[in-house]
Design an enzyme around this catalytic site. Structure first.
Site, PDB file in Angstrom:
ATOM      1  N   ILE A 209       0.833  -1.209   0.000  1.00 39.29           N
ATOM      2  CA  ILE A 209       0.000   0.000   0.000  1.00 39.29           C
ATOM      3  C   ILE A 209       0.861   1.250   0.000  1.00 39.29           C
ATOM      4  O   ILE A 209       0.637   2.184  -0.778  1.00 39.29           O
ATOM      5  CB  ILE A 209      -0.959  -0.011   1.206  1.00 39.29           C
ATOM      6  CG1 ILE A 209      -2.027  -1.085   1.009  1.00 39.29           C
ATOM      7  CG2 ILE A 209      -1.612   1.370   1.392  1.00 39.29           C
ATOM      8  CD1 ILE A 209      -2.909  -1.307   2.221  1.00 39.29           C
TER       9      ILE A 209
ATOM     10  N   PHE B 271       2.524   2.041  -3.413  1.00 35.89           N
ATOM     11  CA  PHE B 271       1.693   2.607  -4.470  1.00 35.89           C
ATOM     12  C   PHE B 271       1.013   3.913  -4.089  1.00 35.89           C
ATOM     13  O   PHE B 271       0.750   4.753  -4.945  1.00 35.89           O
ATOM     14  CB  PHE B 271       0.638   1.582  -4.917  1.00 35.89           C
ATOM     15  CG  PHE B 271       1.198   0.538  -5.832  1.00 35.89           C
ATOM     16  CD1 PHE B 271       1.370   0.794  -7.177  1.00 35.89           C
ATOM     17  CD2 PHE B 271       1.596  -0.695  -5.341  1.00 35.89           C
ATOM     18  CE1 PHE B 271       1.904  -0.154  -8.028  1.00 35.89           C
ATOM     19  CE2 PHE B 271       2.129  -1.660  -6.179  1.00 35.89           C
ATOM     20  CZ  PHE B 271       2.287  -1.382  -7.533  1.00 35.89           C
ATOM     21  N   GLU B 272       0.733   4.099  -2.820  1.00 40.89           N
ATOM     22  CA  GLU B 272       0.079   5.335  -2.403  1.00 40.89           C
ATOM     23  C   GLU B 272       1.081   6.475  -2.253  1.00 40.89           C
ATOM     24  O   GLU B 272       0.774   7.617  -2.549  1.00 40.89           O
ATOM     25  CB  GLU B 272      -0.671   5.124  -1.083  1.00 40.89           C
ATOM     26  CG  GLU B 272      -1.795   4.106  -1.144  1.00 40.89           C
ATOM     27  CD  GLU B 272      -2.941   4.535  -2.037  1.00 40.89           C
ATOM     28  OE1 GLU B 272      -2.981   5.714  -2.460  1.00 40.89           O
ATOM     29  OE2 GLU B 272      -3.809   3.681  -2.335  1.00 40.89           O
ATOM     30  N   GLY B 273       2.275   6.121  -1.760  1.00 42.82           N
ATOM     31  CA  GLY B 273       3.270   7.162  -1.512  1.00 42.82           C
ATOM     32  C   GLY B 273       2.771   8.133  -0.457  1.00 42.82           C
ATOM     33  O   GLY B 273       1.709   7.979   0.119  1.00 42.82           O
TER      34      GLY B 273
ATOM     35  N   ARG C  49      -0.337  -2.197  -9.794  1.00 45.97           N
ATOM     36  CA  ARG C  49      -0.798  -2.508  -8.444  1.00 45.97           C
ATOM     37  C   ARG C  49      -1.593  -3.803  -8.415  1.00 45.97           C
ATOM     38  O   ARG C  49      -1.386  -4.655  -7.550  1.00 45.97           O
ATOM     39  CB  ARG C  49      -1.646  -1.360  -7.900  1.00 45.97           C
ATOM     40  CG  ARG C  49      -2.163  -1.620  -6.475  1.00 45.97           C
ATOM     41  CD  ARG C  49      -2.736  -0.378  -5.863  1.00 45.97           C
ATOM     42  NE  ARG C  49      -3.123  -0.588  -4.473  1.00 45.97           N
ATOM     43  CZ  ARG C  49      -3.293   0.380  -3.598  1.00 45.97           C
ATOM     44  NH1 ARG C  49      -3.128   1.642  -3.970  1.00 45.97           N
ATOM     45  NH2 ARG C  49      -3.639   0.117  -2.349  1.00 45.97           N
TER      46      ARG C  49
END
Length: 210
Positions: free
Chosen positions: A66, A69-71, A200
């Site tokens: 998570i 991909f979210e950063g 993702r």
């Protein structure tokens, strides 16, 4: 005589159906490691193997996926973090920190929202607990590994669709191969296929199969 085949054929006849992957693994384990000290199902003479309780909290692999991909984008020079627009719409829903959107801990996320790094981290922890509960309710008592659970939480964190997704139904039915293949269908935002979502979903599917 192939003892393994005899056992599988006998159990299949008793069940009146094919095997789920989890059942195959249990029977294989029993045949590989011996059964003298294990209780046995009187109908089939197959040892009863208790499955460990599955954690209903997301694990390190899921959290890492998570975060990857979210950063935690839009960090300013003063250390504060700004909200940014959805990549699919160019506007709402606005996102901040580790993928936080809409209402939750520290309030509603809008175009003007600014948080500290601590607030971003706190919101992530709070949201992960909530999404993990959603996943646990959706899959019920279906046999689920930690990797599968982590993949589901990541998927739900991004889509909010765990309760209605076909991948959930296939998982509950024991069709793990089919469930893994369903991840790739969720690759669009704003009606467009996004490369980030393709990557993702691929990594979530790989984690699910681990």
């Amino acid at each position: 005589m192939n003892t393994r085949k005899v056992v599988f054929d006998a159990v299949r006849k008793v069940l009146g159906r094919g095997f789920r992957q989890s059942e195959v693994e249990q029977i294989d384990a029993a045949l590989d490691h011996g059964t003298s000290d294990k209780p046995t199902d009187k109908r089939t003479s197959v040892p009863i193997i208790k499955r460990p309780l599955v954690s209903r909290e997301i694990g390190p692999q899921g959290i890492a996926l998570i975060k990857r991909f979210e950063g935690c984008a839009r960090q300013r020079r003063d250390g504060l973090v700004e909200a940014y627009p959805d990549p699919g719409t160019g506007g709402a829903p606005w996102t901040i920190g580790w993928g936080a959107t809409r209402k939750g801990l520290h309030g509603y996320v809008s175009e003007d929202t600014v948080w500290t790094q601590q607030q971003c981290d706190e919101r992530l922890i709070n949201d992960l607990e909530r999404y993990a509960r959603d996943v646990a309710r959706a899959i019920g008592d279906a046999p689920t590994t930690q990797s599968q659970f982590d993949a589901f939480v990541s998927f739900h964190y991004n889509t909010g669709a765990i309760a209605r997704a076909t991948l959930t139904k296939k998982h509950k039915a024991g069709d793990f191969t089919g469930a893994a293949a369903e991840f790739s269908r969720w690759n669009k935002a704003g009606g467009r296929v996004l490369k980030g979502l393709v990557r993702r979903r691929a990594q979530e599917a790989q984690l699910y199969k681990n």
